[in-house]
Design a protein around this motif. Structure first.
Motif, PDB file in Angstrom:
ATOM      1  N   LEU A 126       0.841  -1.188   0.000  1.00  0.00           N
ATOM      2  CA  LEU A 126       0.000   0.000   0.000  1.00  0.00           C
ATOM      3  C   LEU A 126       0.872   1.233   0.000  1.00  0.00           C
ATOM      4  CD1 LEU A 126      -2.692  -0.742   2.725  1.00  0.00           C
ATOM      5  CD2 LEU A 126      -2.960  -0.876   0.274  1.00  0.00           C
ATOM      6  N   ARG A 127       0.350   2.301  -0.562  1.00  0.00           N
ATOM      7  CA  ARG A 127       0.973   3.617  -0.419  1.00  0.00           C
ATOM      8  C   ARG A 127       0.194   4.336   0.674  1.00  0.00           C
ATOM      9  NH1 ARG A 127       2.332   2.899  -5.683  1.00  0.00           N
ATOM     10  NH2 ARG A 127       0.421   3.496  -6.717  1.00  0.00           N
ATOM     11  N   ILE A 128       0.922   4.755   1.707  1.00  0.00           N
ATOM     12  CA  ILE A 128       0.294   5.444   2.836  1.00  0.00           C
ATOM     13  C   ILE A 128       0.850   6.857   2.895  1.00  0.00           C
ATOM     14  CG2 ILE A 128      -0.065   5.479   5.323  1.00  0.00           C
ATOM     15  CD1 ILE A 128       0.392   2.451   5.323  1.00  0.00           C
ATOM     16  N   GLY A 129      -0.039   7.822   2.850  1.00  0.00           N
ATOM     17  CA  GLY A 129       0.334   9.227   2.997  1.00  0.00           C
ATOM     18  C   GLY A 129      -0.256   9.774   4.278  1.00  0.00           C
ATOM     19  N   VAL A 130       0.518  10.548   5.017  1.00  0.00           N
ATOM     20  CA  VAL A 130       0.052  11.147   6.259  1.00  0.00           C
ATOM     21  C   VAL A 130       0.188  12.657   6.125  1.00  0.00           C
ATOM     22  CG1 VAL A 130       0.497  11.360   8.738  1.00  0.00           C
ATOM     23  CG2 VAL A 130       0.653   9.140   7.630  1.00  0.00           C
ATOM     24  N   LEU A 131      -0.918  13.356   6.373  1.00  0.00           N
ATOM     25  CA  LEU A 131      -0.981  14.810   6.239  1.00  0.00           C
ATOM     26  C   LEU A 131      -0.410  15.219   4.885  1.00  0.00           C
ATOM     27  CD1 LEU A 131      -0.083  15.794   9.901  1.00  0.00           C
ATOM     28  CD2 LEU A 131      -2.340  15.812   8.850  1.00  0.00           C
ATOM     29  N   ASP A 132       0.559  16.121   4.863  1.00  0.00           N
ATOM     30  CA  ASP A 132       1.101  16.581   3.583  1.00  0.00           C
ATOM     31  C   ASP A 132       2.442  15.926   3.224  1.00  0.00           C
ATOM     32  OD1 ASP A 132       2.543  17.816   5.555  1.00  0.00           O
ATOM     33  OD2 ASP A 132       2.391  19.826   4.715  1.00  0.00           O
ATOM     34  N   LEU A 133       2.815  14.856   3.945  1.00  0.00           N
ATOM     35  CA  LEU A 133       4.050  14.144   3.629  1.00  0.00           C
ATOM     36  C   LEU A 133       3.868  13.312   2.362  1.00  0.00           C
ATOM     37  CD1 LEU A 133       5.184  12.779   7.119  1.00  0.00           C
ATOM     38  CD2 LEU A 133       5.989  14.821   5.931  1.00  0.00           C
ATOM     39  N   LYS A 134       4.952  13.123   1.631  1.00  0.00           N
ATOM     40  CA  LYS A 134       4.926  12.285   0.433  1.00  0.00           C
ATOM     41  C   LYS A 134       4.566  10.854   0.835  1.00  0.00           C
ATOM     42  CE  LYS A 134       7.848  10.707  -3.323  1.00  0.00           C
ATOM     43  NZ  LYS A 134       9.175  10.714  -3.907  1.00  0.00           N
ATOM     44  N   ASP A 138      -0.767  -2.408  -6.393  1.00  0.00           N
ATOM     45  CA  ASP A 138      -1.192  -3.207  -7.545  1.00  0.00           C
ATOM     46  C   ASP A 138      -2.636  -3.664  -7.387  1.00  0.00           C
ATOM     47  OD1 ASP A 138       1.276  -3.172  -8.993  1.00  0.00           O
ATOM     48  OD2 ASP A 138       2.078  -4.634  -7.580  1.00  0.00           O
ATOM     49  N   GLU A 139      -2.818  -4.707  -6.612  1.00  0.00           N
ATOM     50  CA  GLU A 139      -4.116  -5.350  -6.446  1.00  0.00           C
ATOM     51  C   GLU A 139      -4.844  -4.808  -5.220  1.00  0.00           C
ATOM     52  OE1 GLU A 139      -5.335  -7.806  -8.528  1.00  0.00           O
ATOM     53  OE2 GLU A 139      -3.583  -7.417  -9.780  1.00  0.00           O
ATOM     54  N   PRO A 140      -6.187  -4.829  -5.229  1.00  0.00           N
ATOM     55  CA  PRO A 140      -6.937  -4.483  -4.019  1.00  0.00           C
ATOM     56  C   PRO A 140      -6.551  -5.419  -2.879  1.00  0.00           C
ATOM     57  CG  PRO A 140      -8.394  -4.634  -5.911  1.00  0.00           C
ATOM     58  CD  PRO A 140      -7.058  -5.148  -6.355  1.00  0.00           C
ATOM     59  N   VAL A 141      -6.626  -4.933  -1.658  1.00  0.00           N
ATOM     60  CA  VAL A 141      -6.222  -5.727  -0.507  1.00  0.00           C
ATOM     61  C   VAL A 141      -7.106  -5.373   0.690  1.00  0.00           C
ATOM     62  CG1 VAL A 141      -4.424  -4.111   0.210  1.00  0.00           C
ATOM     63  CG2 VAL A 141      -4.205  -6.500   0.817  1.00  0.00           C
TER      64      VAL A 141
END
Length: 129
Positions: A73-81, A115-118
């Motif tokens: 997964l790609r996890i973003g927190v607040l305005d961090l990349k 990639d795929e849903p999880v």
């Protein structure tokens, strides 16, 4: 009446064969360390970008990610990349630390599959508490 007789016959057959009806295994949820204040959690299927809001946070936040299957997964927190995180298991979630945040009243996060849903369980904690 016929349904009851068939069900009874099925159970009797299982007992005679030495097997018992399968019980679903309880789902273990990731447990962050007791010294980290829980900010909230998200659980469910992530098919595309999902946004979630959590409680007041400090300058360092930890995310504990566990998935029902392999994936990233790609996890973003607040305005961090956003960062790419490999799924952990229910027993051993993947811990990711987000530092350099400005303490605030509401933590927001974006979550999307690489990639795929999880199916995930994601818990955020205040890592400095």
């Amino acid at each position: 009446m016929r349904t009851k007789a068939l069900a009874a016959a099925g159970i009797a057959g299982l007992m005679l064969s030495g097997c018992s009806p399968a019980e679903p295994a309880p789902k273990a949820e990731p447990r962050p360390p007791a010294n980290e204040r829980n900010l909230g959690s998200f659980s469910g299927s992530v098919n595309s970008g999902t946004e979630a809001g959590f409680g007041a946070h400090g300058e360092v936040v930890a995310a504990y990610l566990s998935c029902a299957s392999e994936g990233e997964l790609r996890i973003g927190v607040l305005d961090l990349k956003p960062v790419t995180v490999i799924c952990g298991t229910w027993e051993e979630p993947t811990r990711t630390v987000f530092e350099g945040l400005t303490a605030g009243a509401k933590l927001s996060s974006t979550i999307e599959p690489v990639d795929e849903p999880v199916v995930v369980e994601l818990v955020f904690t205040d890592a400095m508490s």
